[in-house]
Motif scaffolding. Sequence first.
Motif, PDB file in Angstrom:
ATOM      1  N   PRO A 298       0.790  -1.240   0.000  1.00 31.55           N
ATOM      2  CA  PRO A 298       0.000   0.000   0.000  1.00 31.55           C
ATOM      3  C   PRO A 298       0.819   1.285   0.000  1.00 31.55           C
ATOM      4  N   VAL A 299       2.037   1.293   0.593  1.00 30.25           N
ATOM      5  CA  VAL A 299       2.796   2.546   0.575  1.00 30.25           C
ATOM      6  C   VAL A 299       3.215   2.899  -0.845  1.00 30.25           C
ATOM      7  N   PHE A 357     -13.474  -4.207  21.738  1.00 30.06           N
ATOM      8  CA  PHE A 357     -13.701  -2.842  21.256  1.00 30.06           C
ATOM      9  C   PHE A 357     -12.666  -2.559  20.182  1.00 30.06           C
ATOM     10  N   LEU A 358     -13.128  -2.078  19.048  1.00 32.48           N
ATOM     11  CA  LEU A 358     -12.229  -1.823  17.922  1.00 32.48           C
ATOM     12  C   LEU A 358     -12.653  -0.530  17.240  1.00 32.48           C
ATOM     13  N   GLN A 359     -11.801   0.498  17.361  1.00 36.71           N
ATOM     14  CA  GLN A 359     -12.095   1.793  16.758  1.00 36.71           C
ATOM     15  C   GLN A 359     -10.855   2.310  16.043  1.00 36.71           C
ATOM     16  N   PRO A 360     -10.751   2.066  14.732  1.00 36.66           N
ATOM     17  CA  PRO A 360      -9.608   2.594  13.983  1.00 36.66           C
ATOM     18  C   PRO A 360      -9.784   4.084  13.731  1.00 36.66           C
ATOM     19  N   PRO A 361      -8.732   4.780  13.336  1.00 36.48           N
ATOM     20  CA  PRO A 361      -8.878   6.189  12.963  1.00 36.48           C
ATOM     21  C   PRO A 361      -9.777   6.321  11.745  1.00 36.48           C
ATOM     22  N   ILE A 362     -10.374   7.489  11.587  1.00 36.26           N
ATOM     23  CA  ILE A 362     -11.280   7.719  10.454  1.00 36.26           C
ATOM     24  C   ILE A 362     -10.480   7.719   9.152  1.00 36.26           C
ATOM     25  N   GLU A 363     -10.931   6.948   8.164  1.00 32.27           N
ATOM     26  CA  GLU A 363     -10.233   6.870   6.887  1.00 32.27           C
ATOM     27  C   GLU A 363     -10.529   8.096   6.025  1.00 32.27           C
ATOM     28  N   SER A 364      -9.534   8.465   5.211  1.00 22.84           N
ATOM     29  CA  SER A 364      -9.654   9.614   4.318  1.00 22.84           C
ATOM     30  C   SER A 364      -8.677   9.405   3.174  1.00 22.84           C
ATOM     31  N   ASN A 366      -5.913  10.619   3.110  1.00 24.22           N
ATOM     32  CA  ASN A 366      -4.600  10.581   3.763  1.00 24.22           C
ATOM     33  C   ASN A 366      -4.409   9.382   4.685  1.00 24.22           C
ATOM     34  N   VAL A 367      -5.489   8.763   5.100  1.00 22.42           N
ATOM     35  CA  VAL A 367      -5.428   7.666   6.073  1.00 22.42           C
ATOM     36  C   VAL A 367      -6.206   6.470   5.535  1.00 22.42           C
ATOM     37  N   ARG A 368      -5.556   5.327   5.523  1.00 29.84           N
ATOM     38  CA  ARG A 368      -6.155   4.090   5.002  1.00 29.84           C
ATOM     39  C   ARG A 368      -5.927   2.968   6.011  1.00 29.84           C
ATOM     40  N   VAL A 369      -6.936   2.145   6.228  1.00 27.13           N
ATOM     41  CA  VAL A 369      -6.816   1.000   7.131  1.00 27.13           C
ATOM     42  C   VAL A 369      -7.208  -0.255   6.360  1.00 27.13           C
ATOM     43  N   ASP A 370      -6.251  -1.141   6.162  1.00 23.06           N
ATOM     44  CA  ASP A 370      -6.512  -2.439   5.542  1.00 23.06           C
ATOM     45  C   ASP A 370      -6.635  -3.471   6.652  1.00 23.06           C
TER      46      ASP A 370
END
Length: 673
Positions: A298-299, A357-364, A366-370
């Motif tokens: 992904p990078v 409990f699972l709360q990832p940062p908000i995706e945008s 600039n920010v991606r969560v796989d």
Amino acid sequence: MFTKILIANRGEIACRVIKTARQMGILTVAVYSDADAESLHVNMADEAVYIGPSPSKESYLLGDKVIEAAIRTGAQAIHPGYGFLSENAEFCRACSDNNITFIGPPIPAIEAMGSKSAAKSIMEAADVPLVPGYHGDDQNPAIIKKAADEMGYPVLLKATAGGGGKGMRQVWSEDEFDEALAAAKRESLSSFGDDTMLVEKYLTQPRHVEIQVFCDNHGNAVYLFERDCSVQRRHQKVIEEAPAPGMTDELRSKMGESAIQSAQAIGYQGAGTVEFLLDVDGSFYFMEMNTRLQVEHPVTEMISGQDLVEWQLRVAAGEDLPLSQEQLKINGHAFEARIYAEDPNNDFLPATGTLNFLQPPIESENVRVDTGVRQGDDVSVFYDPMIAKLIVWDENRDKALQRLAKSLMEYRIKGVTTNIDFLYNLATAKPFVEADLDTGFIEKHHDLIFHKEETLLNDELPIAALYLVLAQKAQAQSKANNSKDPSSPWHQNNAWRLNEANLHRFEIEHNDVIYPVSVEEKRSGNSAYFMISINGKTLDCQGRIDGEQLFANIDGYRFNATIGENDNHYSLFRQSGVFHFSKVSPDLGQADDEANAGGLTAPMNGTMVSLLADVNEHVEKDQPLLIMEAMKMEHTIRAPSAGMVKEFYFTAGDMVDGGAELVDFVASTDEGA
């Protein structure tokens, strides 16, 4: 183009492939084991086929079951992801025999790179620079050791069929060699069914820089720049970034051209990664070529603007590469941090449990969560404990690194121990910020990353104490507000005593050290403040809590910090890193500590690999007693002191529950004691 593909994998990479296939209008088929029956990748796919029990060797590693699933569902192609069958030439051959397209390189390329020693020979013939080493067919341990002795220590043992740090050992002296070789061969045989080894000179300050290459079926080849993967633990990558810091256009071009040369030497097609060791003098050496999509791809996608899975699908379908080398450009900087269920404070031991409990940062943009998990899912003992990959992008390295730190601060997981706080400390450590990187980074800066320096303790312990005092008062106030008698003295939390100062006393634990705390509450007009004594200092402290934010004033220094809580364990996030602490419960005394101390118990659920001592044998302190395997890793259980093994409770091959007693061990006592 294909209309339906099967993904022969699980977790986040299966979900990642499904997302691109869906965008391209391609139907997807998932495969799953017992442990994954309700998993995210199964629910995301259009169809799913059960292939066996939870252990991967009884499900995801059974190529015939995967082929049957593809035939049954009419899938025209199979995407292997990474790991499992992704670099298995026999599976690739079985796909071909059944007229199923393998979304990856051709069989000869997989076979050529499947053996690290054969790969070295091919690259040597292609004039690709190599690290000095022994890659011969003669596997006599004496021959391998002789080569190591001659090139000088330290050396690196590698499984020729290996990857992901499996079957790999650093050997720092001749005395360590035999034990390290035996362990590497065992792990290699268990992971890859092959214990063939190579040995090469271990460079002490190298960077691990890899080049993403892509080749189509029409003779076209490009490199999509480089990734720096130097920060590793146990030879597995922790944080990757692209482009590599300090990379010049000239060096990038040389390494890129060498990577393409490597790929073309084996008639490569599809996505591949050529890994190099980059020395401090700018020289670089071929390590290996991974004939698959990498975990850290992904990078590369973030800085190139390209979807590498889409490229894979198009090349496998016979299309030309989407872009030429001249059309590819670097835009900005990206980081990837691997979020694992593991305990960095316990040698990164993998952890299991439920993600309560699972709360990832908000995706945008600039920010991606796989990820391949959701809140409520279990982290299973059967598979790699990676929970997610956090990927961030910005216009330069400094901004991207700030974004990474902020996103890690915002990542909240409860129910299992994770490495999030460790990643935050690493990302905010001054040497990392300054890009002073090499593959020994974590070991070199251990005390800094784990916040064991005295200056940090003096700064952070008072903040932790203030937070606990304020949290206790807020809890008491909440109880009072919900009570029928809010003015009841039982709801007060001011440590009031007749004719004495209002004093709180409690203890804070940090890095297994207990720090007594004394807090005197005072008032000035309508405002309360606290005189907090801890670690030899007394400070004037004020503050308030708003959600996860602590607003503090300590001896006139005003600031705010973020606090995360997980089962009475707290994480204090500041610009200097994250500080772990907990409040010691008053009912946990020395007797409990002694009752739980020692004990040769299984660190987690796993399989017994081998017993290394004989019953009634006298052993020395730290001598290996047995080896367990759990979550794709070997764990060596060593003697806690000199003593004697009276009995082993398990034999090789047995499944062992976490916490189970493994050995009846009697410690030696001094004569006359």
